[in-house]
Design a protein around this motif. Sequence first.
Motif, PDB file in Angstrom:
ATOM      1  N   TYR A 134       6.023   1.829  -6.477  1.00 21.98           N
ATOM      2  CA  TYR A 134       6.919   1.777  -5.334  1.00 21.98           C
ATOM      3  C   TYR A 134       8.093   0.829  -5.606  1.00 21.98           C
ATOM      4  O   TYR A 134       9.253   1.194  -5.398  1.00 21.98           O
ATOM      5  N   LEU A 135       7.809  -0.395  -6.071  1.00 17.08           N
ATOM      6  CA  LEU A 135       8.879  -1.360  -6.321  1.00 17.08           C
ATOM      7  C   LEU A 135       9.830  -0.895  -7.415  1.00 17.08           C
ATOM      8  O   LEU A 135      10.984  -1.326  -7.463  1.00 17.08           O
ATOM      9  N   VAL A 195       6.483  -1.892   4.478  1.00 19.19           N
ATOM     10  CA  VAL A 195       5.399  -2.375   3.615  1.00 19.19           C
ATOM     11  C   VAL A 195       4.697  -3.527   4.323  1.00 19.19           C
ATOM     12  O   VAL A 195       5.342  -4.446   4.828  1.00 19.19           O
ATOM     13  N   VAL A 196       3.378  -3.440   4.395  1.00 21.04           N
ATOM     14  CA  VAL A 196       2.590  -4.458   5.088  1.00 21.04           C
ATOM     15  C   VAL A 196       1.420  -4.858   4.201  1.00 21.04           C
ATOM     16  O   VAL A 196       0.722  -4.004   3.670  1.00 21.04           O
ATOM     17  N   TYR A 197       1.243  -6.130   4.032  1.00 15.29           N
ATOM     18  CA  TYR A 197       0.030  -6.654   3.423  1.00 15.29           C
ATOM     19  C   TYR A 197      -0.228  -8.005   4.083  1.00 15.29           C
ATOM     20  O   TYR A 197       0.631  -8.861   4.137  1.00 15.29           O
ATOM     21  N   ARG A 198      -1.385  -8.117   4.664  1.00 18.80           N
ATOM     22  CA  ARG A 198      -1.715  -9.353   5.372  1.00 18.80           C
ATOM     23  C   ARG A 198      -3.220  -9.486   5.504  1.00 18.80           C
ATOM     24  O   ARG A 198      -3.955  -8.510   5.358  1.00 18.80           O
ATOM     25  N   GLN A 199      -3.633 -10.683   5.791  1.00 15.04           N
ATOM     26  CA  GLN A 199      -5.042 -10.957   6.063  1.00 15.04           C
ATOM     27  C   GLN A 199      -5.143 -11.643   7.414  1.00 15.04           C
ATOM     28  O   GLN A 199      -4.219 -12.330   7.846  1.00 15.04           O
ATOM     29  N   GLU A 220      12.836  -0.631  -0.389  1.00 18.46           N
ATOM     30  CA  GLU A 220      13.233  -1.676   0.562  1.00 18.46           C
ATOM     31  C   GLU A 220      11.985  -2.064   1.350  1.00 18.46           C
ATOM     32  O   GLU A 220      11.752  -1.523   2.437  1.00 18.46           O
ATOM     33  N   PRO A 221      11.152  -2.970   0.816  1.00 20.08           N
ATOM     34  CA  PRO A 221       9.861  -3.265   1.453  1.00 20.08           C
ATOM     35  C   PRO A 221       9.930  -3.539   2.948  1.00 20.08           C
ATOM     36  O   PRO A 221       9.104  -3.020   3.703  1.00 20.08           O
ATOM     37  N   THR A 222      10.884  -4.297   3.400  1.00 25.16           N
ATOM     38  CA  THR A 222      10.939  -4.621   4.825  1.00 25.16           C
ATOM     39  C   THR A 222      11.260  -3.394   5.665  1.00 25.16           C
ATOM     40  O   THR A 222      10.528  -3.053   6.601  1.00 25.16           O
TER      41      THR A 222
END
Length: 178
Positions: free
Chosen positions: A111-112, A124-128, A118-120
Amino acid sequence: MATADLLLHPVRMRILQALFDVDPLTTTQLRDRLPDIAPATMYRHIALLTDAGVLEVAGETRVRGIVVRSYRVRAEQAVIDPAARAAMTQEDHRRAFTAFVASLLTDFERYLGLEDAEPTSDGVVYRQAVVYLSDDEFAAMIEEIERAVVTRVGHAEGDGRTRRIVSLVVLPDKSAKP
């Protein structure tokens, strides 16, 4: 049902992911989507998945005297059943998780590598997050998440829709106990 060893191999995971929720693809089309996988490797893993019944031949056409097959995933076979998962050793889980993470990293790098990534704005989401839940509350949460994803799996391409990969990892944090 397939085995963990069959499904959790990094290359086979990527092949399955490329075929999920799309029209059947030929090996050439899969190679276009996964250009970093060598042709011989691609053919070998497609054969393994087909022999195991995880992939099925959706169609055959003759092109310049060669039979070209298109493949699709047999979703009911692309699952590790609860009994097989329960029989996995800690080392089996370690290898499976490593393959899963490697697949995520490969997807993210691909993807990158896109010129228009444009991740934002692409969401694009990655979180804990840490949640304290009883076993019943946890089961309900997992059911809610699965329902939220499954109810959207059948959406057709087009109408401004973007194909997105949704992955979920849940780990107990026993080390955080006082």
